[in-house]
Design a protein around this motif. Structure first.
Motif, PDB file in Angstrom:
ATOM      1  N   ASN A   6       0.821  -1.223   0.000  1.00 34.45           N
ATOM      2  CA  ASN A   6       0.000   0.000   0.000  1.00 34.45           C
ATOM      3  C   ASN A   6       0.849   1.265   0.000  1.00 34.45           C
ATOM      4  N   LEU A   7       1.822   1.295  -0.897  1.00 34.42           N
ATOM      5  CA  LEU A   7       2.766   2.405  -0.946  1.00 34.42           C
ATOM      6  C   LEU A   7       2.145   3.616  -1.639  1.00 34.42           C
ATOM      7  N   ARG A   8       2.233   4.762  -0.976  1.00 33.35           N
ATOM      8  CA  ARG A   8       1.771   6.017  -1.559  1.00 33.35           C
ATOM      9  C   ARG A   8       2.879   7.051  -1.428  1.00 33.35           C
ATOM     10  N   LYS A   9       3.035   7.858  -2.486  1.00 33.94           N
ATOM     11  CA  LYS A   9       4.013   8.933  -2.462  1.00 33.94           C
ATOM     12  C   LYS A   9       3.389  10.172  -3.079  1.00 33.94           C
ATOM     13  N   LEU A  10       3.368  11.249  -2.292  1.00 37.17           N
ATOM     14  CA  LEU A  10       2.833  12.524  -2.736  1.00 37.17           C
ATOM     15  C   LEU A  10       3.955  13.546  -2.779  1.00 37.17           C
ATOM     16  N   PHE A  11       3.932  14.384  -3.798  1.00 41.60           N
ATOM     17  CA  PHE A  11       4.858  15.501  -3.900  1.00 41.60           C
ATOM     18  C   PHE A  11       4.066  16.800  -3.856  1.00 41.60           C
ATOM     19  N   PRO A  12       4.648  17.847  -3.289  1.00 41.49           N
ATOM     20  CA  PRO A  12       3.935  19.134  -3.273  1.00 41.49           C
ATOM     21  C   PRO A  12       3.819  19.711  -4.675  1.00 41.49           C
ATOM     22  N   GLY A  13       2.682  20.335  -4.968  1.00 39.66           N
ATOM     23  CA  GLY A  13       2.460  20.988  -6.255  1.00 39.66           C
ATOM     24  C   GLY A  13       1.853  22.356  -6.040  1.00 39.66           C
ATOM     25  N   PRO A  14       1.821  23.174  -7.080  1.00 38.40           N
ATOM     26  CA  PRO A  14       1.300  24.539  -6.935  1.00 38.40           C
ATOM     27  C   PRO A  14      -0.169  24.583  -6.523  1.00 38.40           C
ATOM     28  N   ASP A  15      -0.910  23.506  -6.835  1.00 35.01           N
ATOM     29  CA  ASP A  15      -2.327  23.457  -6.484  1.00 35.01           C
ATOM     30  C   ASP A  15      -2.626  22.420  -5.408  1.00 35.01           C
ATOM     31  N   GLY A  16      -1.587  22.037  -4.684  1.00 39.56           N
ATOM     32  CA  GLY A  16      -1.761  21.038  -3.635  1.00 39.56           C
ATOM     33  C   GLY A  16      -0.957  19.785  -3.929  1.00 39.56           C
ATOM     34  N   PRO A  17      -1.008  18.799  -3.044  1.00 40.07           N
ATOM     35  CA  PRO A  17      -0.214  17.576  -3.212  1.00 40.07           C
ATOM     36  C   PRO A  17      -0.556  16.837  -4.501  1.00 40.07           C
ATOM     37  N   VAL A  18       0.474  16.302  -5.143  1.00 42.09           N
ATOM     38  CA  VAL A  18       0.326  15.514  -6.361  1.00 42.09           C
ATOM     39  C   VAL A  18       0.651  14.058  -6.029  1.00 42.09           C
ATOM     40  N   THR A  19      -0.273  13.150  -6.300  1.00 42.35           N
ATOM     41  CA  THR A  19      -0.067  11.733  -6.005  1.00 42.35           C
ATOM     42  C   THR A  19       0.700  11.087  -7.148  1.00 42.35           C
ATOM     43  N   VAL A  20       1.903  10.590  -6.851  1.00 44.47           N
ATOM     44  CA  VAL A  20       2.747   9.939  -7.851  1.00 44.47           C
ATOM     45  C   VAL A  20       2.625   8.423  -7.759  1.00 44.47           C
ATOM     46  N   LEU A  21       2.519   7.902  -6.537  1.00 41.55           N
ATOM     47  CA  LEU A  21       2.284   6.472  -6.318  1.00 41.55           C
ATOM     48  C   LEU A  21       1.021   6.347  -5.473  1.00 41.55           C
ATOM     49  N   ASN A  22       0.131   5.460  -5.905  1.00 41.67           N
ATOM     50  CA  ASN A  22      -1.169   5.395  -5.248  1.00 41.67           C
ATOM     51  C   ASN A  22      -1.541   3.953  -4.897  1.00 41.67           C
ATOM     52  N   GLY A  23      -1.073   3.500  -3.729  1.00 42.56           N
ATOM     53  CA  GLY A  23      -1.476   2.187  -3.239  1.00 42.56           C
ATOM     54  C   GLY A  23      -0.773   1.021  -3.900  1.00 42.56           C
ATOM     55  N   ILE A  24       0.534   1.149  -4.150  1.00 46.19           N
ATOM     56  CA  ILE A  24       1.297   0.076  -4.797  1.00 46.19           C
ATOM     57  C   ILE A  24       1.541  -1.068  -3.816  1.00 46.19           C
ATOM     58  N   SER A  25       1.228  -2.294  -4.227  1.00 49.91           N
ATOM     59  CA  SER A  25       1.536  -3.492  -3.442  1.00 49.91           C
ATOM     60  C   SER A  25       2.157  -4.528  -4.366  1.00 49.91           C
ATOM     61  N   LEU A  26       3.357  -5.006  -4.005  1.00 50.53           N
ATOM     62  CA  LEU A  26       4.088  -5.986  -4.812  1.00 50.53           C
ATOM     63  C   LEU A  26       4.858  -6.923  -3.895  1.00 50.53           C
ATOM     64  N   GLU A  27       5.024  -8.155  -4.338  1.00 48.23           N
ATOM     65  CA  GLU A  27       5.871  -9.130  -3.652  1.00 48.23           C
ATOM     66  C   GLU A  27       6.876  -9.662  -4.663  1.00 48.23           C
ATOM     67  N   ILE A  28       8.164  -9.508  -4.363  1.00 45.40           N
ATOM     68  CA  ILE A  28       9.231  -9.957  -5.253  1.00 45.40           C
ATOM     69  C   ILE A  28      10.040 -11.012  -4.522  1.00 45.40           C
ATOM     70  N   ALA A  29      10.125 -12.198  -5.092  1.00 39.37           N
ATOM     71  CA  ALA A  29      10.759 -13.324  -4.411  1.00 39.37           C
ATOM     72  C   ALA A  29      12.277 -13.248  -4.514  1.00 39.37           C
ATOM     73  N   GLN A  30      12.946 -13.928  -3.590  1.00 41.45           N
ATOM     74  CA  GLN A  30      14.403 -13.987  -3.614  1.00 41.45           C
ATOM     75  C   GLN A  30      14.878 -14.654  -4.903  1.00 41.45           C
ATOM     76  N   GLY A  31      15.875 -14.035  -5.544  1.00 43.17           N
ATOM     77  CA  GLY A  31      16.438 -14.571  -6.765  1.00 43.17           C
ATOM     78  C   GLY A  31      15.634 -14.284  -8.012  1.00 43.17           C
ATOM     79  N   GLU A  32      14.554 -13.537  -7.893  1.00 40.90           N
ATOM     80  CA  GLU A  32      13.683 -13.242  -9.029  1.00 40.90           C
ATOM     81  C   GLU A  32      14.138 -11.965  -9.732  1.00 40.90           C
ATOM     82  N   THR A  33      13.956 -11.932 -11.046  1.00 35.10           N
ATOM     83  CA  THR A  33      14.104 -10.688 -11.794  1.00 35.10           C
ATOM     84  C   THR A  33      12.712 -10.172 -12.092  1.00 35.10           C
TER      85      THR A  33
END
Length: 351
Positions: A6-33
């Motif tokens: 549930n990763l979220r990342k907001l950056f400040p913008g001239p008209d308020g916060p800008v959402t760049v990442l919105n609820g990212i969920s991932l699982e990456i296994a050991q040794g996986e590309t």
């Protein structure tokens, strides 16, 4: 190995916060590309920078090798970062240092003994095939050689995770193939977990085990590379796949097709072959069984992660019952069929 919740990342913008990442969920296994693909502005570079805390997430959790990265600061964060190597699009080498000295830099910064640094640098130069260029400065190296130095530097501290942010975007196609082959060998021989950020589906096809497609800061599709290539569900995924596997009908054919059924018209459909089915003589079998006539309009066979994937677009003429029986036959043989439309019997489709 890498767990993002549930990763979220907001950056400040001239008209308020800008959402760049919105609820990212991932699982990456050991040794996986694992490939992360998206257009410019999709949020993929911000995502990879959050993994090693070059960018602090606004909310959410990131675990790398059992460490909760979002809770770390100072020395603890520095220690965790030593287990995460990173390579960049534009290499980020120091122009005043030779190849060997660039590779040595992260080891010097954490205070390794000089003799140990020298041995490790020799190992890394040999790994990336640059032993004879150890004393060359970046200005004396080709783009591919610079990226090899960047890879060697990222691996110098023996990380368990390698983050690649558009690592081949500045390279020509032949050099890209060489760098991707090197990454595959590193993944195989060292057991590294690789998170690969790219906007090129060809890169994903070449090296990744699984892929996530980002659009406007969200994961719109994810899965095994073979599955996403052969059956893309989201329009963005289909667009990326279309850049590598061209399945568009010729415009002259598409303009003449329509959907309303009529026994006086020929049916146009696409057969999709995957795995062992790609080697079946399916068209000749349909001719023999159902008495249909076929005009082959378009065909293509490719290999994705070593498995064949093919498409065949055909125009079928015959009775409606025979056409339906042929479609049922294809599906019973676990072949995917896409009905594309119909063309008048007097206006045969031309590819």
């Amino acid at each position: 190995m890498i767990s993002i919740q549930n990763l979220r990342k907001l950056f400040p913008g001239p008209d308020g916060p800008v959402t760049v990442l919105n609820g990212i969920s991932l699982e990456i296994a050991q040794g996986e590309t694992f490939g992360i693909i998206g257009r410019s502005g999709a949020g993929k570079s911000t995502l990879v920078r959050c993994v090693n805390m070059l960018e602090r997430p606004t909310t959410g959790n990131i675990r790398v090798a059992a460490r909760e990265m979002t809770t770390l600061n100072g020395a603890a964060l520095g220690e965790a970062r030593r287990g995460i190597g990173m390579i960049f699009q534009h290499f980020n080498l120091l122009s005043s240092r030779t190849a060997a000295q660039n590779i040595a830099l992260p080891l010097e910064l954490i205070g390794h003994p000089r003799g140990e640094i020298a041995r490790r640098v020799d190992e890394m130069l040999a790994l990336v095939g640059l032993s004879e260029r150890r004393d060359a400065y970046p200005a004396q190296l080709s783009g591919g050689q610079k990226q090899r130095v960047g890879i060697a530097r990222a691996l110098a501290t023996k990380p368990s995770v390698l983050l690649c942010d558009e690592a081949t975007s500045a390279l020509d196609p032949e050099t890209t193939k060489q760098i991707l082959a090197l990454l595959k060998e590193i993944n195989r021989s060292l057991g590294l977990t690789i998170m690969l950020i790219t906007h090129e589906m060809e890169v994903v096809r070449e090296v990744a085990d699984r892929v996530a497609v980002l659009d406007h800061g969200e994961v719109v599709e994810s899965g095994r590379v073979f599955d996403v290539f052969t059956d893309p569900r989201h329009p963005v995924s289909r667009s990326f796949v279309g850049e590598v596997l061209n399945r568009e009908l010729p415009e002259a054919l598409a303009s003449r097709m329509h959907q309303s059924p009529s026994s006086a018209e020929h049916l146009v459909f696409r057969i999709i072959f995957t795995g062992p089915s790609a080697n079946q003589p399916i068209v000749s079998e349909m001719v023999r069984r159902f008495g249909l006539s076929f005009n082959i309009l378009q065909g293509h066979v490719d290999y994705i992660q070593g498995s064949p994937y093919g498409t065949l677009t055909v125009e079928a003429s015959g009775t409606e019952q025979a056409k339906q029986s042929a479609l049922d036959f294809l599906r019973l043989n676990n072949l995917k069929v896409e009905i594309l439309g119909r063309v008048p019997a007097t206006d045969r489709a031309v590819a």
